[in-house]
Design an enzyme around this catalytic site. Structure first.
Site, short mmCIF file in Angstrom:
data_model
loop_
_atom_site.label_atom_id
_atom_site.label_comp_id
_atom_site.label_asym_id
_atom_site.label_seq_id
_atom_site.Cartn_x
_atom_site.Cartn_y
_atom_site.Cartn_z
N CYS A 151 58.00 53.01 42.11
CA CYS A 151 58.36 52.42 40.81
C CYS A 151 58.24 53.42 39.66
O CYS A 151 59.01 53.35 38.69
CB CYS A 151 57.48 51.21 40.53
SG CYS A 151 57.72 49.88 41.75
N CYS A 164 61.50 55.15 39.14
CA CYS A 164 62.70 54.31 39.10
C CYS A 164 63.24 54.18 37.68
O CYS A 164 62.48 53.84 36.75
CB CYS A 164 62.39 52.92 39.67
SG CYS A 164 63.83 51.82 39.66
N GLU A 209 80.63 52.67 56.18
CA GLU A 209 80.01 51.41 55.76
C GLU A 209 79.73 50.51 56.96
O GLU A 209 78.69 49.84 57.02
CB GLU A 209 80.91 50.69 54.76
CG GLU A 209 80.92 51.30 53.37
CD GLU A 209 79.55 51.24 52.72
OE1 GLU A 209 78.92 50.17 52.73
OE2 GLU A 209 79.11 52.27 52.19
N CYS A 214 62.50 45.83 35.07
CA CYS A 214 62.31 45.20 36.39
C CYS A 214 61.23 44.12 36.31
O CYS A 214 60.05 44.43 36.10
CB CYS A 214 61.95 46.24 37.42
SG CYS A 214 61.66 45.56 39.07
#
Length: 355
Positions: free
Chosen positions: A199, A202, A37, A208
């Site tokens: 998109c 997705c 991370e 969205c």
């Protein structure tokens, strides 16, 4: 799309398309997740892959990292940039060993108190390696959520960040939080990309708001742009008869903190005092191609000169200075442009020997 449907859609997508073969997803421990991370902050996965494996080979446990020399940690980090991340990594490892019995705290609040671990990184460690319900808001997740709710305002502003944290908290499910966290990062990295989001693929498309408005690339609102100031410096590569280059260790705080670097001068006239300080006799001068390095807050134009010198003594008299052997380089932390210039100097010196 309800909050429950949001989480279910993300997890279903993860089961079919999520990344499951990244190095830090194998033999999962808080230590491995934490290191990955920190490396992934402001750095692409493709870049981190090699660094992570080398780091784990050299320092496989938090105890190994805590007991390592700072030069070794910075050497393993050389080229990743943002070197305060490496120094904080080292500092935090020592704290975990000394104050937590080599065990990572098992709460987001305690994790976030450690150097270099903010709220989002703490959430990632807690959810990915401990299975705790903890929202995250790294760059990828921020982009997904900002588009999902069509959040106005730059996310770097505290009031906008608070709104996105509220969204992240609300949408994080109670089950399979480790898979959900990974899926959200994957969605941002692979589908909900900055300039050309996919998109149609997705799973969040039905709910969205940015997509429904046809304004996907308007979110998140970018940081107001400012022209980067320009600075310049002259960096002499002082090479002795053995082909070693004189370096010094920079202060532990500030730019390139704790890394070994080349001297920085205003102009060639400042070479005299530097040579006198280290008892060097200046000989051949050769200008090398210039180099521009971009930091987050300014651009640095570097004017490098390869200068042969004859030292009056074999060793450098001052602490935090050394002769860096180009043929058998020591394991030191080097700033990326300095590493590049050392390679150029080595090529010129080798070419000179052959001519």
């Amino acid at each position: 799309m309800s909050d429950e449907h949001f989480g279910a859609a993300v997890l279903d997508w993860y089961d079919r398309h999520g990344r499951k073969d990244l190095p830090w997803q194998q033999r999962i421990t808080p230590y491995r997740v934490w290191v990955s991370e920190i490396m992934l902050q402001q750095t692409q996965v493709s870049t981190v892959l090699g660094y992570f494996d080398r780091f784990m080979d050299a320092l496989p446990t938090v105890q190994a990292l805590a007991s390592a020399a700072e030069d070794e940690v910075l050497h393993l980090w050389t080229g990743l940039g943002y070197y305060s991340r490496a120094r904080n990594l080292h500092k935090t490892a020592k704290l975990i060993v000394a104050e937590h019995g080599s065990e990572f705290p098992k709460s987001v609040d305690q994790l976030a108190e450690l150097p270099g671990i903010g709220r989002s990184t703490a959430g990632a460690i807690a959810s990915l390696s401990m299975g705790l319900r903890a929202p995250i808001l790294d760059g990828n997740v921020k982009r997904v959520l900002a588009r999902y709710v069509a959040q106005d305002g730059y996310p770097g502003e505290p009031k906008v960040a608070r709104k996105l944290w509220d969204v992240a908290e609300r949408l994080t499910p109670h089950a399979r939080v480790n898979h959900y966290t990974q899926a959200m990062m994957d969605l941002g990295a692979t589908l909900c990309t900055r300039s050309k989001p996919s998109c149609l693929l997705c799973p969040l498309k039905p709910g969205c708001r940015a997509h429904l408005l046809g304004r996907e690339t308007d979110f998140p609102v970018p940081k107001p742009r400012k022209a980067l100031p320009q600075k310049r410096t002259l960096m002499p590569l002082l090479a002795n008869h053995e082909g070693a280059i004189l370096l010094y260790r920079r202060p532990s705080t500030g730019l390139w903190g704790g890394l070994w670097s080349l001297p920085e001068l205003e102009d060639l006239a400042a070479l005299g005092p530097l040579a006198e300080r280290h008892a060097l006799q200046l000989q051949q001068h050769q200008e090398l191609p210039g180099l521009t390095h971009t930091f987050s807050h300014f651009q640095l134009a570097i004017e490098p000169w390869l200068i042969r010198v004859k030292p009056e003594a074999n060793a450098v008299a001052e602490a935090d200075w050394l002769w860096y052997n180009l043929a058998t380089p020591p394991r030191l932390g080097l700033a990326a442009p300095v590493k590049t210039l050392l390679k150029r100097a080595a090529a010129e010196l080798n070419a000179g020997e052959m001519s």
